[in-house]
Design an enzyme around this catalytic site. Sequence first.
Site, PDB file in Angstrom:
ATOM      1  N   GLY A  42       0.687  -1.197  -0.059  1.00 29.32           N
ATOM      2  CA  GLY A  42       0.022  -0.103  -0.047  1.00 29.32           C
ATOM      3  C   GLY A  42       0.894   1.191  -0.199  1.00 29.32           C
ATOM      4  O   GLY A  42       1.787   1.284  -0.831  1.00 29.32           O
ATOM      5  N   GLU A  43       0.565   2.261   0.858  1.00 30.56           N
ATOM      6  CA  GLU A  43       1.552   3.403   0.942  1.00 30.56           C
ATOM      7  C   GLU A  43       2.050   3.314   2.618  1.00 30.56           C
ATOM      8  O   GLU A  43       1.070   3.637   3.399  1.00 30.56           O
ATOM      9  CB  GLU A  43       0.803   4.539   0.651  1.00 30.56           C
ATOM     10  CG  GLU A  43       1.699   5.894   0.704  1.00 30.56           C
ATOM     11  CD  GLU A  43       2.867   5.663   0.064  1.00 30.56           C
ATOM     12  OE1 GLU A  43       3.144   5.535  -0.871  1.00 30.56           O
ATOM     13  OE2 GLU A  43       3.566   5.975   0.822  1.00 30.56           O
ATOM     14  N   CYS A  74       6.113  -5.214   0.889  1.00 30.57           N
ATOM     15  CA  CYS A  74       6.355  -3.789   0.045  1.00 30.57           C
ATOM     16  C   CYS A  74       6.266  -2.822   1.061  1.00 30.57           C
ATOM     17  O   CYS A  74       6.830  -2.581   2.017  1.00 30.57           O
ATOM     18  CB  CYS A  74       5.455  -3.805  -1.156  1.00 30.57           C
ATOM     19  SG  CYS A  74       6.172  -2.371  -2.182  1.00 30.57           S
ATOM     20  N   ARG A 103      12.986   3.296   0.169  1.00 29.58           N
ATOM     21  CA  ARG A 103      11.979   3.312  -0.334  1.00 29.58           C
ATOM     22  C   ARG A 103      11.776   3.774  -1.668  1.00 29.58           C
ATOM     23  O   ARG A 103      12.671   4.420  -2.220  1.00 29.58           O
ATOM     24  CB  ARG A 103      11.072   4.463   0.761  1.00 29.58           C
ATOM     25  CG  ARG A 103       9.356   4.467   0.589  1.00 29.58           C
ATOM     26  CD  ARG A 103       9.097   5.159   1.596  1.00 29.58           C
ATOM     27  NE  ARG A 103       7.611   5.800   1.140  1.00 29.58           N
ATOM     28  CZ  ARG A 103       7.474   6.881   0.627  1.00 29.58           C
ATOM     29  NH1 ARG A 103       8.506   7.894   0.979  1.00 29.58           N
ATOM     30  NH2 ARG A 103       6.378   7.249   0.037  1.00 29.58           N
ATOM     31  N   ILE A 130       5.907  -3.272  -7.114  1.00 31.09           N
ATOM     32  CA  ILE A 130       5.305  -1.933  -7.685  1.00 31.09           C
ATOM     33  C   ILE A 130       5.739  -0.601  -6.614  1.00 31.09           C
ATOM     34  O   ILE A 130       5.484  -0.837  -5.368  1.00 31.09           O
ATOM     35  CB  ILE A 130       3.667  -2.311  -7.277  1.00 31.09           C
ATOM     36  CG1 ILE A 130       3.241  -3.345  -8.125  1.00 31.09           C
ATOM     37  CG2 ILE A 130       2.944  -0.932  -7.583  1.00 31.09           C
ATOM     38  CD1 ILE A 130       1.818  -3.729  -7.738  1.00 31.09           C
ATOM     39  N   ARG A 131       6.241  -0.005  -7.255  1.00 31.63           N
ATOM     40  CA  ARG A 131       7.025   1.188  -6.598  1.00 31.63           C
ATOM     41  C   ARG A 131       7.677   0.669  -5.090  1.00 31.63           C
ATOM     42  O   ARG A 131       7.489   1.272  -4.126  1.00 31.63           O
ATOM     43  CB  ARG A 131       6.062   2.231  -6.110  1.00 31.63           C
ATOM     44  CG  ARG A 131       5.528   3.030  -7.677  1.00 31.63           C
ATOM     45  CD  ARG A 131       4.612   4.168  -6.997  1.00 31.63           C
ATOM     46  NE  ARG A 131       3.357   4.013  -6.554  1.00 31.63           N
ATOM     47  CZ  ARG A 131       2.311   3.362  -7.044  1.00 31.63           C
ATOM     48  NH1 ARG A 131       2.495   3.314  -8.541  1.00 31.63           N
ATOM     49  NH2 ARG A 131       1.406   2.906  -6.556  1.00 31.63           N
ATOM     50  N   HIS A 173       5.146  -8.447  -4.079  1.00 35.30           N
ATOM     51  CA  HIS A 173       3.756  -8.698  -3.749  1.00 35.30           C
ATOM     52  C   HIS A 173       3.268 -10.369  -4.042  1.00 35.30           C
ATOM     53  O   HIS A 173       2.850 -10.309  -5.148  1.00 35.30           O
ATOM     54  CB  HIS A 173       2.888  -7.962  -4.477  1.00 35.30           C
ATOM     55  CG  HIS A 173       2.798  -6.608  -4.091  1.00 35.30           C
ATOM     56  ND1 HIS A 173       2.345  -5.809  -2.975  1.00 35.30           N
ATOM     57  CD2 HIS A 173       3.732  -5.381  -4.602  1.00 35.30           C
ATOM     58  CE1 HIS A 173       2.453  -4.510  -3.059  1.00 35.30           C
ATOM     59  NE2 HIS A 173       3.466  -4.128  -3.832  1.00 35.30           N
ATOM     60  N   GLU A 175       1.003 -11.591  -2.795  1.00 34.76           N
ATOM     61  CA  GLU A 175      -0.361 -11.994  -2.720  1.00 34.76           C
ATOM     62  C   GLU A 175      -1.122 -11.222  -4.131  1.00 34.76           C
ATOM     63  O   GLU A 175      -2.325 -11.693  -4.430  1.00 34.76           O
ATOM     64  CB  GLU A 175      -0.989 -10.930  -1.803  1.00 34.76           C
ATOM     65  CG  GLU A 175      -0.765  -9.402  -1.996  1.00 34.76           C
ATOM     66  CD  GLU A 175       0.439  -8.876  -1.518  1.00 34.76           C
ATOM     67  OE1 GLU A 175       1.630  -9.495  -1.548  1.00 34.76           O
ATOM     68  OE2 GLU A 175       0.721  -7.362  -1.528  1.00 34.76           O
TER      69      GLU A 175
HETATM   70  N1  GLN Z   1       6.047   2.785  -2.447  1.00 36.49           N
HETATM   71  C1  GLN Z   1       5.194   2.512  -1.265  1.00 36.49           C
HETATM   72  C2  GLN Z   1       5.721   3.012  -0.073  1.00 36.49           C
HETATM   73  O1  GLN Z   1       6.353   3.643   0.442  1.00 36.49           O
HETATM   74  C3  GLN Z   1       5.019   0.973  -1.376  1.00 36.49           C
HETATM   75  C4  GLN Z   1       4.143   0.432  -2.585  1.00 36.49           C
HETATM   76  C5  GLN Z   1       3.769  -0.677  -2.302  1.00 36.49           C
HETATM   77  O2  GLN Z   1       3.372  -1.280  -1.350  1.00 36.49           O
HETATM   78  N2  GLN Z   1       3.321  -1.381  -3.571  1.00 36.49           N
HETATM   79  O3  GLN Z   1       5.400   2.632   0.921  1.00 36.49           O
END
Ligand code: GLN
Length: 195
Positions: A42-43, A74, A103, A130-131, A173, A175
């Site tokens: 997530g974030e 992540c 990060r 993903i990022r 991920h 999942e």
């Molecule tokens: N870039 C996100 C972060 O700092 C992580 C991205 C993700 O969980 N797919 O936390």
Amino acid sequence: MLALQGDVREHVRSLTAVGARASAVRRAADLDDVDGLVLPGGESTTISRLLEVFELLEPLRTHVAEGLPVYGSCAGMVLLADEVLDGRPDQQGVGGLDVVVRRNAFGRQVDSFETDLPFAGVGDVHAVFIRAPWVETTGERAEVLARVPDSGGRAAGRVVAVRQGRVLATSFHPELTGDDRVHGLFVDMVKGASS
Ligand code: GLN
């Protein structure tokens, strides 16, 4: 399952598929009812803020320090790292993993990246980033489980899965791929901890 923000539903599906019973953790009291906890993708800055708002940050730090098995993917890995590079200055972590994590390490242009990689004790895994963060430095207490293979360009060789005792983290991920073996590994860690 920490259910404040992120890909909670996907983790619940994976956990259920490997025979675990998943429940939502949103308040400190919920932590008393679980044998293990997953921190979703997530974030991390948002989850960090919500952990403070819901007064979960300190209880979670305490539970992890006392041995609650925990798995972060992540953003979850960012939260578990003892030190974060390129985090937001006000971002709070749970800690528990003796690593330095960067990060958004794959670069701002690289929104997502996929590769097959060998995962210790699991086998070859298709990894979706993903990022994503990567592990910049691994402390003595953390064990490396997976790295980006040589074909991974500037990310080649970067550490993307680690374990330290009852704490497991992946940059990618599992999942999202329908391959539930990493969740299976985590559930085995939970069973090992409670037996
Ligand atoms: N870039 C996100 C972060 O700092 C992580 C991205 C993700 O969980 N797919 O936390």
